[in-house]
Design a protein around this motif. Structure first.
Motif, PDB file in Angstrom:
ATOM      1  N   ILE A 157       0.819  -1.211   0.000  1.00 20.68           N
ATOM      2  CA  ILE A 157       0.000   0.000   0.000  1.00 20.68           C
ATOM      3  C   ILE A 157       0.858   1.269   0.000  1.00 20.68           C
ATOM      4  N   THR A 158       2.101   1.149   0.443  1.00 19.44           N
ATOM      5  CA  THR A 158       3.001   2.315   0.446  1.00 19.44           C
ATOM      6  C   THR A 158       3.852   2.378  -0.814  1.00 19.44           C
ATOM      7  N   ASN A 159       3.672   1.431  -1.718  1.00 17.24           N
ATOM      8  CA  ASN A 159       4.434   1.435  -2.972  1.00 17.24           C
ATOM      9  C   ASN A 159       3.918   2.555  -3.871  1.00 17.24           C
ATOM     10  N   PRO A 160       4.776   3.484  -4.274  1.00 14.76           N
ATOM     11  CA  PRO A 160       4.317   4.626  -5.082  1.00 14.76           C
ATOM     12  C   PRO A 160       3.741   4.224  -6.429  1.00 14.76           C
ATOM     13  N   THR A 161       4.116   3.050  -6.935  1.00 11.74           N
ATOM     14  CA  THR A 161       3.593   2.606  -8.227  1.00 11.74           C
ATOM     15  C   THR A 161       2.081   2.443  -8.187  1.00 11.74           C
ATOM     16  N   LEU A 162       1.556   2.030  -7.031  1.00  8.18           N
ATOM     17  CA  LEU A 162       0.120   1.774  -6.919  1.00  8.18           C
ATOM     18  C   LEU A 162      -0.715   3.034  -7.008  1.00  8.18           C
ATOM     19  N   LEU A 163      -0.080   4.195  -6.882  1.00 11.79           N
ATOM     20  CA  LEU A 163      -0.819   5.451  -7.020  1.00 11.79           C
ATOM     21  C   LEU A 163      -1.396   5.597  -8.420  1.00 11.79           C
ATOM     22  N   GLU A 164      -0.809   4.866  -9.386  1.00  9.16           N
ATOM     23  CA  GLU A 164      -1.300   4.912 -10.760  1.00  9.16           C
ATOM     24  C   GLU A 164      -2.500   3.994 -10.964  1.00  9.16           C
ATOM     25  N   HIS A 165      -2.832   3.188  -9.981  1.00  8.63           N
ATOM     26  CA  HIS A 165      -3.949   2.244 -10.098  1.00  8.63           C
ATOM     27  C   HIS A 165      -4.915   2.519  -8.949  1.00  8.63           C
ATOM     28  N   GLU A 166      -5.864   3.400  -9.203  1.00 10.48           N
ATOM     29  CA  GLU A 166      -6.751   3.878  -8.143  1.00 10.48           C
ATOM     30  C   GLU A 166      -7.587   2.765  -7.537  1.00 10.48           C
ATOM     31  N   GLU A 167      -8.129   1.867  -8.370  1.00 13.13           N
ATOM     32  CA  GLU A 167      -9.017   0.821  -7.862  1.00 13.13           C
ATOM     33  C   GLU A 167      -8.255  -0.176  -6.996  1.00 13.13           C
ATOM     34  N   PHE A 168      -7.045  -0.518  -7.413  1.00  9.45           N
ATOM     35  CA  PHE A 168      -6.259  -1.440  -6.594  1.00  9.45           C
ATOM     36  C   PHE A 168      -5.886  -0.794  -5.263  1.00  9.45           C
ATOM     37  N   THR A 169      -5.580   0.495  -5.296  1.00  8.76           N
ATOM     38  CA  THR A 169      -5.287   1.218  -4.061  1.00  8.76           C
ATOM     39  C   THR A 169      -6.494   1.216  -3.132  1.00  8.76           C
ATOM     40  N   GLU A 170      -7.687   1.444  -3.716  1.00 10.25           N
ATOM     41  CA  GLU A 170      -8.912   1.412  -2.914  1.00 10.25           C
ATOM     42  C   GLU A 170      -9.122   0.030  -2.303  1.00 10.25           C
ATOM     43  N   MET A 171      -8.821  -1.006  -3.073  1.00 11.03           N
ATOM     44  CA  MET A 171      -8.953  -2.369  -2.560  1.00 11.03           C
ATOM     45  C   MET A 171      -8.016  -2.596  -1.386  1.00 11.03           C
ATOM     46  N   MET A 172      -6.768  -2.165  -1.527  1.00  7.88           N
ATOM     47  CA  MET A 172      -5.810  -2.336  -0.443  1.00  7.88           C
ATOM     48  C   MET A 172      -6.237  -1.566   0.803  1.00  7.88           C
ATOM     49  N   MET A 173      -6.779  -0.373   0.613  1.00 10.96           N
ATOM     50  CA  MET A 173      -7.264   0.411   1.743  1.00 10.96           C
ATOM     51  C   MET A 173      -8.410  -0.297   2.447  1.00 10.96           C
ATOM     52  N   SER A 174      -9.299  -0.905   1.680  1.00  9.25           N
ATOM     53  CA  SER A 174     -10.435  -1.617   2.286  1.00  9.25           C
ATOM     54  C   SER A 174      -9.959  -2.841   3.069  1.00  9.25           C
ATOM     55  N   ILE A 175      -8.930  -3.520   2.562  1.00  7.51           N
ATOM     56  CA  ILE A 175      -8.405  -4.694   3.263  1.00  7.51           C
ATOM     57  C   ILE A 175      -7.690  -4.273   4.547  1.00  7.51           C
ATOM     58  N   MET A 176      -6.921  -3.197   4.468  1.00  8.71           N
ATOM     59  CA  MET A 176      -6.252  -2.696   5.667  1.00  8.71           C
ATOM     60  C   MET A 176      -7.263  -2.244   6.715  1.00  8.71           C
ATOM     61  N   HIS A 177      -8.334  -1.608   6.261  1.00 10.05           N
ATOM     62  CA  HIS A 177      -9.387  -1.188   7.196  1.00 10.05           C
ATOM     63  C   HIS A 177     -10.041  -2.406   7.842  1.00 10.05           C
ATOM     64  N   LEU A 178     -10.289  -3.442   7.041  1.00 14.83           N
ATOM     65  CA  LEU A 178     -10.877  -4.669   7.580  1.00 14.83           C
ATOM     66  C   LEU A 178      -9.965  -5.278   8.634  1.00 14.83           C
ATOM     67  N   ARG A 179      -8.677  -5.303   8.373  1.00 18.69           N
ATOM     68  CA  ARG A 179      -7.734  -5.856   9.349  1.00 18.69           C
ATOM     69  C   ARG A 179      -7.782  -5.069  10.657  1.00 18.69           C
ATOM     70  N   GLU A 180      -7.835  -3.755  10.561  1.00 14.61           N
ATOM     71  CA  GLU A 180      -7.891  -2.924  11.765  1.00 14.61           C
ATOM     72  C   GLU A 180      -9.179  -3.159  12.539  1.00 14.61           C
ATOM     73  N   GLU A 181     -10.281  -3.292  11.819  1.00 14.08           N
ATOM     74  CA  GLU A 181     -11.568  -3.547  12.481  1.00 14.08           C
ATOM     75  C   GLU A 181     -11.575  -4.906  13.177  1.00 14.08           C
ATOM     76  N   LEU A 182     -11.000  -5.909  12.519  1.00 12.39           N
ATOM     77  CA  LEU A 182     -10.941  -7.234  13.143  1.00 12.39           C
ATOM     78  C   LEU A 182     -10.072  -7.211  14.398  1.00 12.39           C
ATOM     79  N   ASP A 183      -8.966  -6.496  14.338  1.00 16.63           N
ATOM     80  CA  ASP A 183      -8.081  -6.405  15.505  1.00 16.63           C
ATOM     81  C   ASP A 183      -8.754  -5.699  16.676  1.00 16.63           C
ATOM     82  N   SER A 184      -9.585  -4.726  16.385  1.00 13.53           N
ATOM     83  CA  SER A 184     -10.179  -3.924  17.463  1.00 13.53           C
ATOM     84  C   SER A 184     -11.532  -4.471  17.944  1.00 13.53           C
ATOM     85  N   ARG A 185     -12.249  -5.193  17.075  1.00 16.21           N
ATOM     86  CA  ARG A 185     -13.605  -5.616  17.431  1.00 16.21           C
ATOM     87  C   ARG A 185     -13.767  -7.120  17.647  1.00 16.21           C
ATOM     88  N   CYS A 186     -12.923  -7.922  16.983  1.00 14.96           N
ATOM     89  CA  CYS A 186     -13.130  -9.380  17.008  1.00 14.96           C
ATOM     90  C   CYS A 186     -12.965  -9.944  18.417  1.00 14.96           C
TER      91      CYS A 186
END
Length: 253
Positions: A157-186
């Motif tokens: 997600i911190t790879n600058p190349t991914l800035l050229e692929h908006e949808e993949f970046t959005e996908m990675m953000m959603s997965i990272m958010h899911l991981r954070e939610e699982l860590d805090s709520r599960c």
């Protein structure tokens, strides 16, 4: 920005002054104003053509090569993601999808897939309703999977190349958010609103994963047939066992 613009004007003015000075030197040495002016105006007349070739032709060619290189690098990163964690995530989500039969019937990719096939598949995947049955989701297993791949996800997600692929970046953000939610709520005693919140996060990541997976499979089919065969065998939407998939692929070779 203003400093850089000022430097540009200074350099440009200096180069123009140098050019005029050299032409003046030419006139002093040869004492021939007629030919000096001919050379001067010939040089000026050539400028539009030079601009055309350098800015429109050469720059476009270099830009195309750069974009191709960027596209290759981007797909290599996407390939690492699906190889290491993306395909496993899709398996987890697909197994919890009560309406997965629709995708299972239509998301079977093989060596005969072409441009038309993948376009049809993209539409099918785009229109699928991505919802999971939380009763079938092993939240602890999902959390462990994402936690174990935390470093990889952060690096991607911190790879600058991914800035050229908006949808993949959005996908990675959603997965990272899911991981954070699982860590805090599960936990063993989750409230209904927490379960609903995680369900929505899973559905969002699930949709992104499936859509990007189709594009990635098309890229492999067009560019890396051997890797495509391996990806076909691990297709998360294909319910056939590995032996049956191997037999079908061997028959088509």
């Amino acid at each position: 920005m203003k400093k850089r613009r000022k430097e540009t004007f200074i350099i440009g003015g200096a180069l123009i002054a140098l050019s005029l000075l050299l032409h003046y030197g030419h006139y002093l040495i040869f004492n021939d104003l007629h030919h000096t002016l001919i050379f001067l105006f010939a040089d000026i007349a050539f400028i539009p053509m030079e601009v055309f070739f350098t800015t429109l032709v050469l720059d476009k060619f270099l830009e195309k090569r750069q974009n191709q290189h960027l596209f290759e690098k981007l797909n290599m990163i996407i390939g690492v993601f699906y190889t290491e964690v993306g395909t496993r995530l899709l398996h987890e989500f697909a197994e919890s999808d009560d309406d997965i039969e629709d995708l299972k019937e239509n998301a079977i990719v093989n060596l005969n897939c072409n441009e038309t096939t993948f376009k049809q598949l993209e539409k099918i995947v785009e229109n699928h309703k991505y919802e999971v049955n939380m009763g079938k989701v092993d939240l602890n297993s999902l959390r462990n999977l994402l936690d174990n791949e935390k470093d990889l996800l952060i690096n991607l997600i911190t790879n600058p190349t991914l800035l050229e692929h908006e949808e993949f970046t959005e996908m990675m953000m959603s997965i990272m958010h899911l991981r954070e939610e699982l860590d805090s709520r599960c936990s063993e005693h989750m409230e209904d609103y927490e379960i609903n919140h995680i369900s929505a996060d899973i559905s969002k990541a699930y949709g992104y994963l499936a859509k990007e997976w189709v594009r990635y499979m098309k890229y492999l089919k067009d560019n890396y047939p051997q890797l495509f065969i391996k990806a076909v065998i691990s297709n998360p939407f294909d319910g056939r066992d590995k032996k049956e998939k191997d037999c079908v692929l061997l028959d088509r070779k």
